[in-house]
Design a protein around this motif. Structure first.
Motif, PDB file in Angstrom:
ATOM      1  N   LEU A  80     -10.413 -22.883 -23.543  1.00  0.00           N
ATOM      2  CA  LEU A  80      -8.991 -22.422 -23.603  1.00  0.00           C
ATOM      3  C   LEU A  80      -9.334 -21.544 -22.658  1.00  0.00           C
ATOM      4  N   GLU A  81      -7.700 -22.032 -22.624  1.00  0.00           N
ATOM      5  CA  GLU A  81      -6.592 -21.814 -21.127  1.00  0.00           C
ATOM      6  C   GLU A  81      -6.532 -20.276 -21.052  1.00  0.00           C
ATOM      7  N   ASN A  82      -6.694 -19.572 -21.895  1.00  0.00           N
ATOM      8  CA  ASN A  82      -6.754 -17.793 -21.717  1.00  0.00           C
ATOM      9  C   ASN A  82      -7.903 -17.657 -21.360  1.00  0.00           C
ATOM     10  N   THR A  83      -8.895 -17.825 -20.975  1.00  0.00           N
ATOM     11  CA  THR A  83     -10.620 -17.694 -20.891  1.00  0.00           C
ATOM     12  C   THR A  83     -10.111 -16.636 -19.662  1.00  0.00           C
ATOM     13  N   LEU A  84      -9.933 -15.919 -19.833  1.00  0.00           N
ATOM     14  CA  LEU A  84     -10.987 -14.444 -17.691  1.00  0.00           C
ATOM     15  C   LEU A  84     -11.611 -14.479 -17.426  1.00  0.00           C
ATOM     16  N   PHE A  85     -12.183 -15.150 -16.390  1.00  0.00           N
ATOM     17  CA  PHE A  85     -13.726 -14.754 -15.805  1.00  0.00           C
ATOM     18  C   PHE A  85     -13.465 -13.491 -15.185  1.00  0.00           C
ATOM     19  N   LEU A  86     -14.393 -12.545 -14.703  1.00  0.00           N
ATOM     20  CA  LEU A  86     -14.243 -11.532 -14.423  1.00  0.00           C
ATOM     21  C   LEU A  86     -15.202 -11.155 -13.262  1.00  0.00           C
ATOM     22  N   ALA A  87     -14.749 -10.497 -12.267  1.00  0.00           N
ATOM     23  CA  ALA A  87     -14.865 -10.209 -11.064  1.00  0.00           C
ATOM     24  C   ALA A  87     -15.287  -8.727 -11.040  1.00  0.00           C
ATOM     25  N   ASP A  88     -16.005  -8.627 -11.322  1.00  0.00           N
ATOM     26  CA  ASP A  88     -16.588  -6.974 -12.138  1.00  0.00           C
ATOM     27  C   ASP A  88     -17.827  -6.539 -11.145  1.00  0.00           C
ATOM     28  N   GLU A 104     -24.957  -9.552 -14.929  1.00  0.00           N
ATOM     29  CA  GLU A 104     -24.169  -9.365 -16.582  1.00  0.00           C
ATOM     30  C   GLU A 104     -22.687 -10.239 -16.643  1.00  0.00           C
ATOM     31  N   ILE A 105     -23.079 -11.528 -17.688  1.00  0.00           N
ATOM     32  CA  ILE A 105     -21.357 -12.451 -16.816  1.00  0.00           C
ATOM     33  C   ILE A 105     -20.147 -11.297 -18.159  1.00  0.00           C
ATOM     34  N   ASN A 106     -19.319 -10.629 -17.765  1.00  0.00           N
ATOM     35  CA  ASN A 106     -17.804 -10.549 -18.743  1.00  0.00           C
ATOM     36  C   ASN A 106     -16.702 -11.567 -18.812  1.00  0.00           C
ATOM     37  N   ILE A 107     -16.979 -11.705 -19.779  1.00  0.00           N
ATOM     38  CA  ILE A 107     -15.566 -13.229 -20.214  1.00  0.00           C
ATOM     39  C   ILE A 107     -14.988 -12.679 -21.170  1.00  0.00           C
ATOM     40  N   LEU A 108     -13.353 -12.675 -20.699  1.00  0.00           N
ATOM     41  CA  LEU A 108     -12.752 -12.555 -21.653  1.00  0.00           C
ATOM     42  C   LEU A 108     -11.734 -13.363 -22.363  1.00  0.00           C
ATOM     43  N   GLN A 109     -11.247 -13.657 -24.231  1.00  0.00           N
ATOM     44  CA  GLN A 109     -10.205 -14.885 -24.372  1.00  0.00           C
ATOM     45  C   GLN A 109      -9.019 -14.166 -24.560  1.00  0.00           C
ATOM     46  N   ASN A 110      -9.152 -13.034 -24.730  1.00  0.00           N
ATOM     47  CA  ASN A 110      -7.817 -11.964 -24.464  1.00  0.00           C
ATOM     48  C   ASN A 110      -8.282 -10.184 -24.041  1.00  0.00           C
ATOM     49  N   GLU A 111      -7.325  -9.424 -23.433  1.00  0.00           N
ATOM     50  CA  GLU A 111      -7.443  -8.418 -23.473  1.00  0.00           C
ATOM     51  C   GLU A 111      -7.950  -7.755 -23.958  1.00  0.00           C
ATOM     52  N   SER A 112      -8.246  -7.885 -25.137  1.00  0.00           N
ATOM     53  CA  SER A 112      -9.732  -7.153 -26.048  1.00  0.00           C
ATOM     54  C   SER A 112     -10.785  -7.781 -26.404  1.00  0.00           C
ATOM     55  N   SER A 113     -10.972  -9.193 -26.689  1.00  0.00           N
ATOM     56  CA  SER A 113     -12.417  -9.729 -27.117  1.00  0.00           C
ATOM     57  C   SER A 113     -12.602 -10.177 -25.916  1.00  0.00           C
ATOM     58  N   HIS A 114     -13.727  -9.107 -25.616  1.00  0.00           N
ATOM     59  CA  HIS A 114     -15.157  -9.310 -24.838  1.00  0.00           C
ATOM     60  C   HIS A 114     -16.331  -9.814 -25.083  1.00  0.00           C
ATOM     61  N   LEU A 115     -16.432 -10.816 -24.622  1.00  0.00           N
ATOM     62  CA  LEU A 115     -18.336 -11.423 -24.321  1.00  0.00           C
ATOM     63  C   LEU A 115     -18.831 -11.342 -22.965  1.00  0.00           C
ATOM     64  N   VAL A 144     -20.662  -5.687 -12.659  1.00  0.00           N
ATOM     65  CA  VAL A 144     -21.999  -6.465 -12.651  1.00  0.00           C
ATOM     66  C   VAL A 144     -21.598  -7.718 -12.504  1.00  0.00           C
ATOM     67  N   GLY A 145     -20.952  -8.616 -12.604  1.00  0.00           N
ATOM     68  CA  GLY A 145     -20.472 -10.234 -11.989  1.00  0.00           C
ATOM     69  C   GLY A 145     -20.522 -10.230 -10.767  1.00  0.00           C
ATOM     70  N   TYR A 146     -20.775 -11.384 -10.025  1.00  0.00           N
ATOM     71  CA  TYR A 146     -20.325 -11.498  -8.971  1.00  0.00           C
ATOM     72  C   TYR A 146     -20.701 -13.312  -8.821  1.00  0.00           C
ATOM     73  N   GLY A 147     -19.155 -13.675  -7.560  1.00  0.00           N
ATOM     74  CA  GLY A 147     -19.714 -14.813  -7.756  1.00  0.00           C
ATOM     75  C   GLY A 147     -18.393 -15.964  -7.853  1.00  0.00           C
ATOM     76  N   LEU A 148     -18.277 -17.100  -7.718  1.00  0.00           N
ATOM     77  CA  LEU A 148     -16.811 -17.910  -7.944  1.00  0.00           C
ATOM     78  C   LEU A 148     -17.410 -18.369  -8.956  1.00  0.00           C
ATOM     79  N   VAL A 149     -15.560 -17.934  -9.742  1.00  0.00           N
ATOM     80  CA  VAL A 149     -15.598 -18.978 -11.010  1.00  0.00           C
ATOM     81  C   VAL A 149     -14.812 -19.401 -11.481  1.00  0.00           C
ATOM     82  N   ARG A 150     -15.061 -20.882 -11.428  1.00  0.00           N
ATOM     83  CA  ARG A 150     -14.214 -21.917 -10.981  1.00  0.00           C
ATOM     84  C   ARG A 150     -13.286 -22.266 -12.719  1.00  0.00           C
ATOM     85  N   LEU A 151     -11.781 -22.240 -12.036  1.00  0.00           N
ATOM     86  CA  LEU A 151     -11.308 -22.383 -14.075  1.00  0.00           C
ATOM     87  C   LEU A 151     -10.816 -23.797 -13.800  1.00  0.00           C
TER      88      LEU A 151
END
Length: 853
Positions: A530-538, A502-513, A540-547
Motif C-alpha cells: 500500500l502506498e501509505n505504508t510508513l517504514f521506520l528508522a527508530d 524489531e521492525i515497526n511499520i505503519l499504514q497510517n498514523e494510528s495503525s501500528h504493526l 529498535v529498527g535499523y537499515g535501509l527500507v526500500r520503498l
C-alpha cells in the motif's frame, strides 16, 4: 653419530641459546607486546618533570622517573617514538646505561639490570613536540590514542594503568594544569614552578598537562573546586555562558553518581577551554579539555548548538566513569567507552530540554551519522580488530559514536531499563580503576535477562554495514507477504548474516504493526505494498527500507503534513536514504525539501532538512540545473526567515540561504548584510558567522570580496579568530595559483598544526564552484593520507578526506580515488575503508546525475 658428537652438538646449541636475544619489538605497540607486558608490570608510578622555554620553537627537556613492580626478571621495553638524540641519559636501579639507543621506537631495559619486584628507571630526554600542540602563549599535551610515547618514554597501552605526577617550570605569566591536584607553586628567577600530586591510576592516553595564559574560575561541588581554565578574550561571551557550563557539569556529576551508585572517582575536576581544540572534548580526569568555541556559544545560538554543547559536557563527564575509571583493555574496544558516554549523555540531558521530543532528538542525533558510514562499501563494524596501537586512530568515526548508541538502545529494550542499570552498576563496581571488555559487560547484564545477548551482540557489534529491508509476495500464498533483510554490500558482512531486530511499520498514523525479525525473512499477513505504508528508522529498527515508486511518490507529497513529529522525522531519514539509493529523481527530491524547509517548525527536523537540501543542491543536480533553480529557491527560503518566531530557526534558514545563494541579487544582498547595511530581524552575527559570510562572498567571487575580507578582519573581536581568518585568506583568493600554493604548503606538517583550520581551508578549496580546478589536488590528497594518519590526531584523516571530497560529484573525482586504490593493492585496510567511506557520496552523486539528466 656417536654419543660424543651428539653431546657436542647439544652443547653448541645450548651455548647458542644462551647468547641469542630476541629482536626489539616492531614499531608502534603491538597487541602481542602489550598483552605480555600486562602480565609482568604492576604498581606503576610516573613522575615527570619538564622545563617549558619562553620560545615555543625551543625544545622542552624532561626527566621521567618510572617505578614499577616486575613479576619475573626479564627484559622489558619502554615505548618512545623519538630519535636517538632526544635520549640523553638512562638509569636503571641506580645503574647508568652507557649505550643509549632507541630501536624500533623502544628503549630496552635489560633483564640483567632489572629486579623481580620493585624497579626504578630514570630517563632524561627531550620531549617530542608532535603531541604537545605548542603556541606562543599556551601549549597542551594530547596523547589519545597512542601519542604519549611520542612525547614521553612510557608503557603506552590502556591496560597498564599508573599514577601520573607532574612538575613543570613555565614562563612567569603562565599557569598550568595536570591530572592531579596542584600542590606547590613557587617563583624562580622570572619563572614559575608548579607541582601536581599523583593522579589516581589512569591509562597513558588520559595523561594531561597544559600551561599558558589561562584565566581561572571555579565553583564548589561536594567539597571540591570545579575549575575552569580558559583564554576567552570576549568577556561578554564568557559571562553569557559560564553559569550554564558549570550548571550542566555539576548536574552531570550528580546524575552519574546516582546512576552508577559510585562516587566521583578522582581527586579533582577541571575544565580546560582551548581555542580551536582538535576535538569537541577530551576526557582527561582532572583536566578535561574542551574546544572553547563549543562551550562558549555565540549570541543567539541555534537549538542544535545548544544541544551539542549539552551533549558534549554530559558526554565528557560520563567518561570519568566510563573510560577513565573503567577502561577498555585494548583500543579495539575504544567504542565501548564512547557508547557509554553517548548513551549516558542522552539520558543526562533530557531534563535540560523539557519541551523537546527526545525520541526525535535521539533519532536525528545518531541515525543519519551512522548511516553515512554504514551505507558505504567501506563500512566497519563497531568492534574492530587492532594489531598495533599505532593504527588506533583509524578506529574512530561515525560507527563508534553513532551506531553504538543505537545498539545500546536496543540492548536496553531487550534487557529492560532496570536490568541494564543493575548490570552496569556491577560492571563499574567490579572493574573500578581497572580494565573491562564488552563481553564483561554482557556477562553482567546477561544474568538479569532471559534473552540470548551473545547471538544478538555478534550481529550488531561485530558485523559491518546495515541490512536492506524489503518485501515481496509470498511464493506459497497469494494473500501473504515476506519481509526480508540482506546485507547492503554483499561480501562485506559474513555470509548469511542477518540483524535480529524489531521492525515497526505503519499504514497510517494510528495503525501500528510490529514484527520480531529474528531471521533473514519472515512471513506476514498484511499487504505492505500500500502506498501509505510508513517504514521506520527508530530505536529498535535499523537499515535501509526500500520503498516502491508509489510509496516514494506518496511520502514526498505527504511527509511534511504528518502531525506526529517523530513520524515526520523518521520519514525524513527514510526518504533521504531512498534518494541516495537512486530511486527518487533529484528534482522531485529538491521540491519536497524546499517545501519541508519552508513549512517545518521543529528545529531538529528543520536542521536535518536544511543539511539534506544543501547536499542535494550542490552534489546531485547538474550545474545548469542549479542555476535555473537558484533564484526561486533563494527567494522562498529568504522569505521564510521572518516568519519564524524562533531565533534558532531564523538562523538555520539564514545559514541555508547564504550557503545556496548564487544569483547576483542574493550575493549582493549577502554583502550588504555582512557590512550591516541590511539587518536580518533578531539575528546578530558572531565572529564565526562573519568569517562564514565573507567565505561565501569570496568563493562566489563578489566584486568587493577583498574589501569585505579586510572589513571582516577589522570587525572580529577575538585575536584567535583574526589569526584563523588570516590563515584561510589564501583559500578565498580568486587567484588559482595562490590556492595551488596554499594546498602545496599543507605537505609540511608544521602548516597543519591547527587541524580545524586546515579542514575549513580544504572545504574552501574544494567548494563545488571550484571543483573543476581543485580536482587535481585529490591524488596528492590521497598520497598524503598515510602521513596524515601518523602525524595528525584521531579525527584528522576523516576531516582531511571528507573536506577534500565533500564538494566533488564528478566521475573523474571518484575515478581518481578508485584508481588510487587499484594502483595500491596493499594499501593499509584501515585507511582504505576511510577512502571508501569518504568517496561514497561522490560516487552516488555522479551515478544519480547520469541516471536522471
Amino acid at each position: 653419530m656417536t654419543k660424543y658428537t651428539l653431546i657436542g652438538l647439544l652443547s653448541v646449541f645450548l651455548f647458542g641459546c644462551s647468547i641469542y636475544q630476541k629482536p626489539a619489538p616492531e614499531n608502534g605497540v603491538s597487541h602481542q607486546l602489550a598483552k605480555h607486558r600486562a602480565t609482568l608490570i604492576s604498581d606503576l608510578n610516573y613522575q615527570l618533570s619538564i622545563i617549558v622555554p619562553d620560545d615555543k620553537d625551543e625544545p622542552i627537556d624532561g626527566t621521567s622517573t618510572i617505578e614499577f613492580d616486575l613479576k619475573t626478571k626479564e627484559t622489558v621495553y619502554l615505548d618512545f617514538k623519538a630519535s636517538n638524540n632526544q635520549l640523553h641519559a638512562l638509569t636503571i636501579n641506580d645503574q647508568s646505561v652507557k649505550e643509549l639507543d632507541i630501536i624500533n621506537e623502544h628503549i630496552k631495559l635489560p633483564a640483567s639490570m632489572l629486579n623481580k619486584g620493585t624497579n626504578t628507571v630514570q630517563v632524561q630526554f627531550t620531549l617530542g613536540d608532535g603531541a604537545l600542540n605548542r603556541n606562543n602563549d599556551y601549549f597542551y599535551a594530547l596523547f589519545v590514542p597512542d601519542r604519549a610515547r611520542t612525547a614521553i618514554p612510557c608503557f603506552d597501552q590502556p591496560d597498564i594503568k599508573g599514577r601520573f605526577a607532574v612538575k613543570m617550570e613555565i614562563p612567569e605569566s603562565w599557569t598550568g594544569i595536570a591530572n592531579g591536584e596542584p600542590t606547590i607553586k613557587q617563583a624562580k628567577e622570572g619563572r614559575t614552578i608548579l607541582e601536581f600530586a599523583p593522579s589516581q591510576p589512569i591509562s597513558t592516553y588520559l595523561w594531561a598537562f597544559s600551561a599558558g595564559t589561562y584565566q581561572y574560575d571555579s565553583v564548589k561541588w561536594n567539597g571540591k573546586n570545579i575549575g575552569m581554565y580558559h583564554m576567552v578574550d570576549d568577556s561578554a561571551k564568557y559571562n553569557r555562558n559560564i553559569e550554564e557550563v558549570f550548571r550542566q557539569t555539576l548536574t552531570s556529576l550528580d546524575w552519574l553518581e546516582d546512576f552508577t551508585n559510585y562516587d566521583y572517582p578522582f581527586e579533582t575536576y577541571n575544565l580546560v577551554a582551548i581555542p580551536s581544540f582538535q576535538f569537541g572534548g577530551m576526557e582527561h580526569p582532572g583536566a578535561t579539555y574542551y574546544r572553547a568555541e563549543k562551550i562558549f556559544l555565540d549570541e543567539n545560538p541555534t537549538r542544535n548548538e545548544e544541544l551539542a554543547r549539552a551533549n558534549l559536557i554530559a558526554h565528557e563527564t560520563a567518561h570519568m566513569w566510563f573510560g577513565d575509571l573503567v577502561t577498555m583493555p585494548w583500543f579495539d574496544e575504544v567504542w565501548l567507552k564512547e557508547v557509554f558516554a553517548n548513551f549516558m549523555a542522552d539520558k543526562i540531558t533530557q531534563p535540560w530540554f523539557p519541551d523537546m521530543n527526545h525520541d526525535l532528538r535521539f533519532l536525528m542525533a545518531h541515525f543519519p551519522a551512522s548511516y553515512s558510514v554504514d551505507r558505504t562499501a567501506g563500512a566497519n563494524p563497531i568492534g574492530q580488530k587492532l594489531k598495533n596501537l599505532k593504527n588506533a586512530g583509524t578506529l574512530y568515526g561515525g560507527i563508534i559514536y553513532h551506531k553504538s548508541p543505537i545498539v545500546m538502545k536496543q540492548l536496553e529494550n531487550i534487557a529492560g531499563v532496570e536490568n541494564l542499570k543493575t548490570g552496569i552498576r556491577e560492571y563499574v563496581a567490579n572493574n573500578a580503576y581497572g580494565n573491562a571488555s564488552w563481553n564483561d559487560l554482557i556477562d553482567c547484564i546477561d544474568k538479569h535477562t532471559e534473552s540470548d545477548l551473545k547471538v544478538w551482540s555478534n550481529a550488531w557489534v561485530f558485523e559491518p554495514g546495515r541490512p536492506v529491508l524489503f518485501f515481496e509476495p509470498s511464493t506459497q500464498h497469494n494473500d501473504s507477504w515476506r519481509l526480508k533483510q540482506i546485507a547492503e554490500h554483499q561480501g562485506l558482512a559474513s555470509p548469511k548474516t542477518y540483524w535480529p531486530q524489531e521492525i515497526n511499520i505503519l499504514q497510517n498514523e494510528s495503525s501500528h504493526l510490529q514484527y520480531q525479525m529474528y531471521d533473514a525473512k519472515i512471513s506476514i499477513e498484511e499487504n505492505l505494498e500500500l502506498e501509505n505504508t510508513l517504514f521506520l528508522a527508530d530505536d529498535v529498527g535499523y537499515g535501509l527500507v526500500r520503498l516502491t515508486n508509489p510509496q516514494s511518490e506518496y511520502w514526498l507529497n505527504q511527509t511534511c503534513s504528518l502531525s506526529d513529529e517523530l513520524l515526520r522525522g523518521r520519514m525524513v531519514i527514510n526518504l533521504y536514504e531512498n534518494f541516495l539509493d537512486g530511486d527518487i529523481h533529484p528534482d522531485e527530491f529538491i521540491t519536497y525539501l524546499t517545501k519541508g524547509v519552508t513549512t517545518e517548525t521543529n528545529p531538529i527536523i528543520l536542521n536535518q532538512l536544511s543539511k539534506q537540501l544543501q547536499t542535494a543542491y550542490w552534489k546531485f543536480i547538474p550545474e545548469i540545473r542549479r542555476v535555473e533553480l537558484a533564484p526561486a529557491l533563494e527567494e522562498s527560503i529568504y522569505a521564510c526567515i521572518d516568519k519564524h518566531e524562533s531565533i534558532a530557526n531564523k538562523k538555520t534558514l539564514f545559514r541555508l540561504w547564504s550557503n545556496i545563494a548564487l544569483s547576483n541579487e542574493s550575493i549582493d544582498q549577502l554583502a550588504k548584510i555582512t557590512v550591516g547595511e541590511v539587518n536580518i530581524n533578531s539575528i546578530s552575527f558572531s565572529d564565526n558567522d562573519l568569517i562564514s559570510l565573507v567565505t561565501q562572498l569570496s568563493i562566489k567571487e563578489h566584486a568587493r570580496s577583498e574589501e569585505l575580507q579586510t572589513y571582516v578582519a577589522n570587525q572580529l573581536k577575538s585575536q584567535h579568530n583574526k589569526e584563523k581568518l588570516a590563515f584561510l585568506l589564501p583559500t578565498l583568493s580568486d587567484n588559482a595559483a595562490q590556492r595551488d600554493e596554499f594546498f602545496l604548503s599543507l605537505s609540511k606538517v608544521e602548516n597543519r598544526s591547527k587541524e580545524g583550520w586546515v579542514q575549513n581551508a580544504l572545504a574552501n578549496l574544494h567548494h563545488p564552484l571550484r571543483t573543476k580546478q581543485s580536482v587535481r589536488y585529490l591524488h596528492k590528497t590521497l598520497e598524503q593520507l598515510e602521513e596524515i594518519q601518523l602525524t595528525g590526531d584521531i579525527f584528522f584523516p576523516i576531516g582531511w578526506l571528507g573536506n577534500s571530497f565533500s564538494g566533488h560529484s564528478s566521475q573523474k573525482a571518484f575515478d581518481i580515488s578508485n584508481q588510487f586504490l587499484t594502483n595500491n593493492p596493499n594499501y593499509p585496510k584501515h585507511l582504505k575503508l576511510k577512502v571508501l567511506q569518504n568517496t561514497d557520496l561522490t560516487k552516488r552523486a555522479y551515478t544519480i546525475k547520469n541516471k536522471y539528466y
